[in-house]
Design a protein around this motif. Structure first.
Motif, PDB file in Angstrom:
ATOM      1  N   LEU A   2       0.816  -1.209   0.000  1.00 23.55           N
ATOM      2  CA  LEU A   2       0.000   0.000   0.000  1.00 23.55           C
ATOM      3  C   LEU A   2       0.858   1.270   0.000  1.00 23.55           C
ATOM      4  CD1 LEU A   2      -2.763  -1.147   2.531  1.00 23.55           C
ATOM      5  CD2 LEU A   2      -2.982  -0.896   0.053  1.00 23.55           C
ATOM      6  N   THR A   3       1.935   1.279   0.779  1.00 17.94           N
ATOM      7  CA  THR A   3       2.772   2.471   0.837  1.00 17.94           C
ATOM      8  C   THR A   3       3.473   2.717  -0.493  1.00 17.94           C
ATOM      9  OG1 THR A   3       3.150   2.019   3.190  1.00 17.94           O
ATOM     10  CG2 THR A   3       4.568   3.648   2.155  1.00 17.94           C
ATOM     11  N   SER A   4       3.819   1.641  -1.206  1.00 16.63           N
ATOM     12  CA  SER A   4       4.486   1.810  -2.497  1.00 16.63           C
ATOM     13  C   SER A   4       3.570   2.428  -3.538  1.00 16.63           C
ATOM     14  CB  SER A   4       5.016   0.464  -3.008  1.00 16.63           C
ATOM     15  OG  SER A   4       3.951  -0.424  -3.304  1.00 16.63           O
ATOM     16  N   PHE A   5       2.262   2.460  -3.264  1.00 17.91           N
ATOM     17  CA  PHE A   5       1.357   3.088  -4.226  1.00 17.91           C
ATOM     18  C   PHE A   5       1.560   4.595  -4.306  1.00 17.91           C
ATOM     19  CE2 PHE A   5      -0.776  -0.726  -5.198  1.00 17.91           C
ATOM     20  CZ  PHE A   5      -1.510  -0.466  -6.347  1.00 17.91           C
ATOM     21  N   THR A   6       2.246   5.182  -3.343  1.00 19.61           N
ATOM     22  CA  THR A   6       2.659   6.576  -3.500  1.00 19.61           C
ATOM     23  C   THR A   6       3.549   6.705  -4.733  1.00 19.61           C
ATOM     24  OG1 THR A   6       2.580   6.960  -1.112  1.00 19.61           O
ATOM     25  CG2 THR A   6       3.901   8.494  -2.411  1.00 19.61           C
ATOM     26  N   GLU A   7       4.528   5.801  -4.839  1.00 17.81           N
ATOM     27  CA  GLU A   7       5.429   5.819  -5.993  1.00 17.81           C
ATOM     28  C   GLU A   7       4.701   5.421  -7.266  1.00 17.81           C
ATOM     29  OE1 GLU A   7       9.251   6.554  -7.646  1.00 17.81           O
ATOM     30  OE2 GLU A   7       8.429   6.941  -5.648  1.00 17.81           O
ATOM     31  N   VAL A   8       3.761   4.469  -7.151  1.00 18.58           N
ATOM     32  CA  VAL A   8       2.956   4.083  -8.317  1.00 18.58           C
ATOM     33  C   VAL A   8       2.213   5.303  -8.863  1.00 18.58           C
ATOM     34  CG1 VAL A   8       0.986   2.720  -9.115  1.00 18.58           C
ATOM     35  CG2 VAL A   8       2.675   1.681  -7.604  1.00 18.58           C
ATOM     36  N   SER A   9       1.601   6.056  -7.965  1.00 20.83           N
ATOM     37  CA  SER A   9       0.830   7.230  -8.383  1.00 20.83           C
ATOM     38  C   SER A   9       1.721   8.303  -8.997  1.00 20.83           C
ATOM     39  CB  SER A   9       0.064   7.805  -7.183  1.00 20.83           C
ATOM     40  OG  SER A   9      -0.836   6.845  -6.658  1.00 20.83           O
ATOM     41  N   ILE A  10       2.905   8.502  -8.398  1.00 24.59           N
ATOM     42  CA  ILE A  10       3.843   9.473  -8.962  1.00 24.59           C
ATOM     43  C   ILE A  10       4.220   9.085 -10.384  1.00 24.59           C
ATOM     44  CG2 ILE A  10       6.209  10.358  -8.792  1.00 24.59           C
ATOM     45  CD1 ILE A  10       5.887  10.221  -5.728  1.00 24.59           C
TER      46      ILE A  10
ATOM     47  N   LYS B 129       8.710   2.878 -16.192  1.00 26.08           N
ATOM     48  CA  LYS B 129       8.703   3.207 -14.767  1.00 26.08           C
ATOM     49  C   LYS B 129       7.412   2.748 -14.108  1.00 26.08           C
ATOM     50  CE  LYS B 129      10.009   7.203 -13.183  1.00 26.08           C
ATOM     51  NZ  LYS B 129      10.954   6.772 -12.138  1.00 26.08           N
ATOM     52  N   THR B 130       6.289   3.007 -14.757  1.00 27.54           N
ATOM     53  CA  THR B 130       4.993   2.668 -14.169  1.00 27.54           C
ATOM     54  C   THR B 130       4.808   1.159 -14.055  1.00 27.54           C
ATOM     55  OG1 THR B 130       4.051   4.695 -15.104  1.00 27.54           O
ATOM     56  CG2 THR B 130       2.507   3.008 -14.364  1.00 27.54           C
ATOM     57  N   LEU B 131       5.172   0.424 -15.085  1.00 29.37           N
ATOM     58  CA  LEU B 131       5.005  -1.036 -15.061  1.00 29.37           C
ATOM     59  C   LEU B 131       5.853  -1.667 -13.966  1.00 29.37           C
ATOM     60  CD1 LEU B 131       4.933  -1.966 -18.874  1.00 29.37           C
ATOM     61  CD2 LEU B 131       3.012  -1.944 -17.262  1.00 29.37           C
ATOM     62  N   PHE B 132       7.098  -1.222 -13.839  1.00 36.94           N
ATOM     63  CA  PHE B 132       7.986  -1.879 -12.883  1.00 36.94           C
ATOM     64  C   PHE B 132       7.734  -1.450 -11.446  1.00 36.94           C
ATOM     65  CE2 PHE B 132      10.122  -3.254 -16.655  1.00 36.94           C
ATOM     66  CZ  PHE B 132      10.664  -4.483 -16.292  1.00 36.94           C
TER      67      PHE B 132
ATOM     68  N   VAL C 240      15.590   2.774 -15.534  1.00 31.24           N
ATOM     69  CA  VAL C 240      14.332   3.171 -14.891  1.00 31.24           C
ATOM     70  C   VAL C 240      13.569   1.940 -14.392  1.00 31.24           C
ATOM     71  CG1 VAL C 240      14.143   5.324 -16.184  1.00 31.24           C
ATOM     72  CG2 VAL C 240      13.048   3.278 -17.080  1.00 31.24           C
ATOM     73  N   ALA C 241      13.748   0.782 -15.067  1.00 24.48           N
ATOM     74  CA  ALA C 241      13.106  -0.444 -14.592  1.00 24.48           C
ATOM     75  C   ALA C 241      13.694  -0.871 -13.250  1.00 24.48           C
ATOM     76  CB  ALA C 241      13.268  -1.561 -15.628  1.00 24.48           C
ATOM     77  N   PHE C 242      15.025  -0.930 -13.162  1.00 23.97           N
ATOM     78  CA  PHE C 242      15.668  -1.326 -11.902  1.00 23.97           C
ATOM     79  C   PHE C 242      15.384  -0.307 -10.799  1.00 23.97           C
ATOM     80  CE2 PHE C 242      18.505  -4.092 -14.502  1.00 23.97           C
ATOM     81  CZ  PHE C 242      18.324  -5.258 -13.776  1.00 23.97           C
ATOM     82  N   PHE C 243      15.417   0.978 -11.132  1.00 21.63           N
ATOM     83  CA  PHE C 243      15.112   2.009 -10.140  1.00 21.63           C
ATOM     84  C   PHE C 243      13.690   1.846  -9.609  1.00 21.63           C
ATOM     85  CE2 PHE C 243      13.339   6.181  -9.055  1.00 21.63           C
ATOM     86  CZ  PHE C 243      14.280   6.665  -8.165  1.00 21.63           C
ATOM     87  N   SER C 244      12.749   1.612 -10.497  1.00 15.54           N
ATOM     88  CA  SER C 244      11.340   1.558 -10.106  1.00 15.54           C
ATOM     89  C   SER C 244      10.982   0.293  -9.336  1.00 15.54           C
ATOM     90  CB  SER C 244      10.453   1.661 -11.358  1.00 15.54           C
ATOM     91  OG  SER C 244      10.661   2.889 -12.021  1.00 15.54           O
ATOM     92  N   VAL C 245      11.764  -0.757  -9.497  1.00 15.57           N
ATOM     93  CA  VAL C 245      11.443  -2.005  -8.812  1.00 15.57           C
ATOM     94  C   VAL C 245      12.031  -2.063  -7.405  1.00 15.57           C
ATOM     95  CG1 VAL C 245      13.400  -3.532  -9.385  1.00 15.57           C
ATOM     96  CG2 VAL C 245      11.050  -4.443  -9.396  1.00 15.57           C
ATOM     97  N   GLY C 246      12.855  -1.072  -7.042  1.00 16.24           N
ATOM     98  CA  GLY C 246      13.463  -1.114  -5.716  1.00 16.24           C
ATOM     99  C   GLY C 246      13.713   0.241  -5.103  1.00 16.24           C
TER     100      GLY C 246
END
Length: 453
Positions: A107-115, A291-294, A355-361
């Motif tokens: 749930l907290t990671s959805f902040t980053e998902v939304s960004i 970014k969004t997918l990962f 951006v994939a590696f950044f977004s996954v971690g």
């Protein structure tokens, strides 16, 4: 702003230095919002602090949309930057405080998902509005951001308040009512309430709908001074490790060069040999989609795999990707008159991999991890300290990238970022313990903060 900056420079006839300042200054402005948000969140609650963020976003978007010159555009960036500071602090803190331990990472990671979803929509709208006349296109690109702010402000009125903030204010009945809504069973709600009361210093035998809180817990200027003393002036060894972990995580997230890749992706792709505005916007859209997918992948794995494995894998992959990008750019830079297709392909592939590696971690981990590790009494201001480091570093990176590229070449810049990211991997390995599956109250008692992970 990434896509709009191409047209702003042409329309307002500004220099590269002015573009650098325009792109990066929002991070410095956000410091005002992040520290104000810490105080506001403890004063009026997490729920209504979101309204402040929405109001700043709305006003900033309108100012930028109607800007007739560079000065007005900068004023709009200031207002929007304060909103960024509010949002980047309050969203993860609120989400972490209302979430059960079993799904807090998701749930907290959805902040980053939304960004990232917002960035993607911004890139798509940039592509769509690029067909408008030059004087109008970039203004619509920036002004359209006012619309989501209205929706955010309205949604606040159906959001429950943070149960932990309610306990800090002595509103035990209201806190229990919220916990019953967000817990699987009534028994779980009671257990979570008991843990929160203990963390807030309320004896277990004290009960009631509303209780009078001790002055040292309930708030006031004296309490704020105690919080700053506990965080910065004379922290305990455990608190020192928590602050170091939070500040280090936020610093390295930005020092790894993410803003240079995301904000200046058109410049990066131009250096790689991609020439037209349409190609720039199409490739930056590809970056947004990746970014969004990962980050969605990260949201689904954080509570199953754990924070440390994903963070270390992410950072290691970023090092390799940055080396690939730097190599491709260096090769293209040495052959300015000739196309080097394999080097162009390496640049595009390395950018997408980065951006994939950044977004996954590392991307979502800042908000997830920092919102978890601080004890209740210092959480809001502790998170604000981490955000301040994040925004200052981001501002320095984004406002120096073009100048740095001219000084040591664009390829050299990304080799530098690769070296910094390698240091980050070592720091994460030695200083960040695992937090998966623990409640926020258990985290405060975790022995990992007084021993090496």
């Amino acid at each position: 702003m990434s896509g709009a900056s191409l047209y702003i420079k042409k329309d307002l006839k500004i220099t590269d230095v002015q573009v650098e300042i325009l792109m990066g200054i929002v991070n410095i402005y956000s410091l005002v919002g992040s520290f104000a948000a810490g105080r506001t969140a403890d004063w009026i609650g997490r729920q209504f602090t979101v309204v402040f963020a929405a109001a700043f976003f709305f006003s900033g978007a309108l100012l930028m949309g109607f800007a007739g010159d560079y000065a007005t555009l900068m004023a709009g960036r200031f207002v929007a930057g304060v909103g960024v500071g509010y949002a980047i602090m309050i969203a993860p803190v609120y989400t972490a405080e209302i979430s059960p331990a079993s799904s807090r990472g998701f749930l907290t990671s959805f902040t980053e998902v939304s960004i990232n979803l917002g960035i993607l929509l911004g890139r798509v709208s940039n592509y769509a509005f690029s067909r408008l006349p030059l004087y109008l296109g970039w203004r619509v690109m920036l002004g359209v951001g006012a619309a989501p702010s209205v929706l955010l402000a309205l949604m606040v009125f159906v959001m429950p308040e943070s149960p932990r903030w309610l306990v800090m204010k002595g509103r035990l009945a209201d806190s229990k009512a919220v916990l019953e809504k967000v817990s699987d069973t009534t028994e779980e709600a009671w257990e979570r309430l008991a843990d929160i009361k203990a963390a807030a210093g309320i004896p277990s035998d004290i009960d009631g709908d509303v209780i009078a809180m001790p002055k040292k817990i309930g708030g006031g200027g004296g309490e704020e001074r105690r919080v700053w003393r506990d965080l910065v002036v004379s922290p305990t060894p455990a608190m020192r490790r928590i602050v170091l972990a939070a500040v280090g995580l936020h610093f390295f997230q930005q020092a790894s060069g993410t803003d240079s890749v995301v904000l200046y992706s058109p410049r990066v792709f131009e250096s790689a040999g991609i020439t037209s505005d349409d190609e720039f916007l199409a490739t930056t859209c590809a970056v947004g989609v990746t970014k969004t997918l990962f980050v969605l992948v990260a949201a689904n794995l954080l509570d199953r795999v754990g924070r440390r494995p994903m963070l270390l894998t992410s950072t290691g992959g970023m090092v390799v990707s940055l080396v690939g990008l730097a190599t491709g750019l260096a090769v293209v830079g040495r052959s300015p008159e000739a196309q080097v297709p394999w080097a162009v392909g390496l640049c595009v592939a390395s950018t997408l991999a980065y951006v994939a590696f950044f977004s996954v971690g590392l991307g979502p981990m800042c908000v997830v991890y920092t919102s978890e590790i601080f004890p209740l009494r210092v959480r809001a201001l502790g998170f604000a300290v981490g955000v301040a480091c994040n925004r200052v570093t981001s501002g320095v990176i984004s406002m120096t990238f073009l100048s740095l590229s001219k000084a040591i070449t664009i390829g050299g810049s990304f080799f530098l970022y690769a070296g910094i990211t390698a240091v980050a991997w070592v720091f994460f390995f030695t200083h960040l313990p695992e937090t998966r599956g623990q409640t926020l109250e258990e985290m405060a008692r975790c022995s990992a903060w007084t021993t090496r992970p």
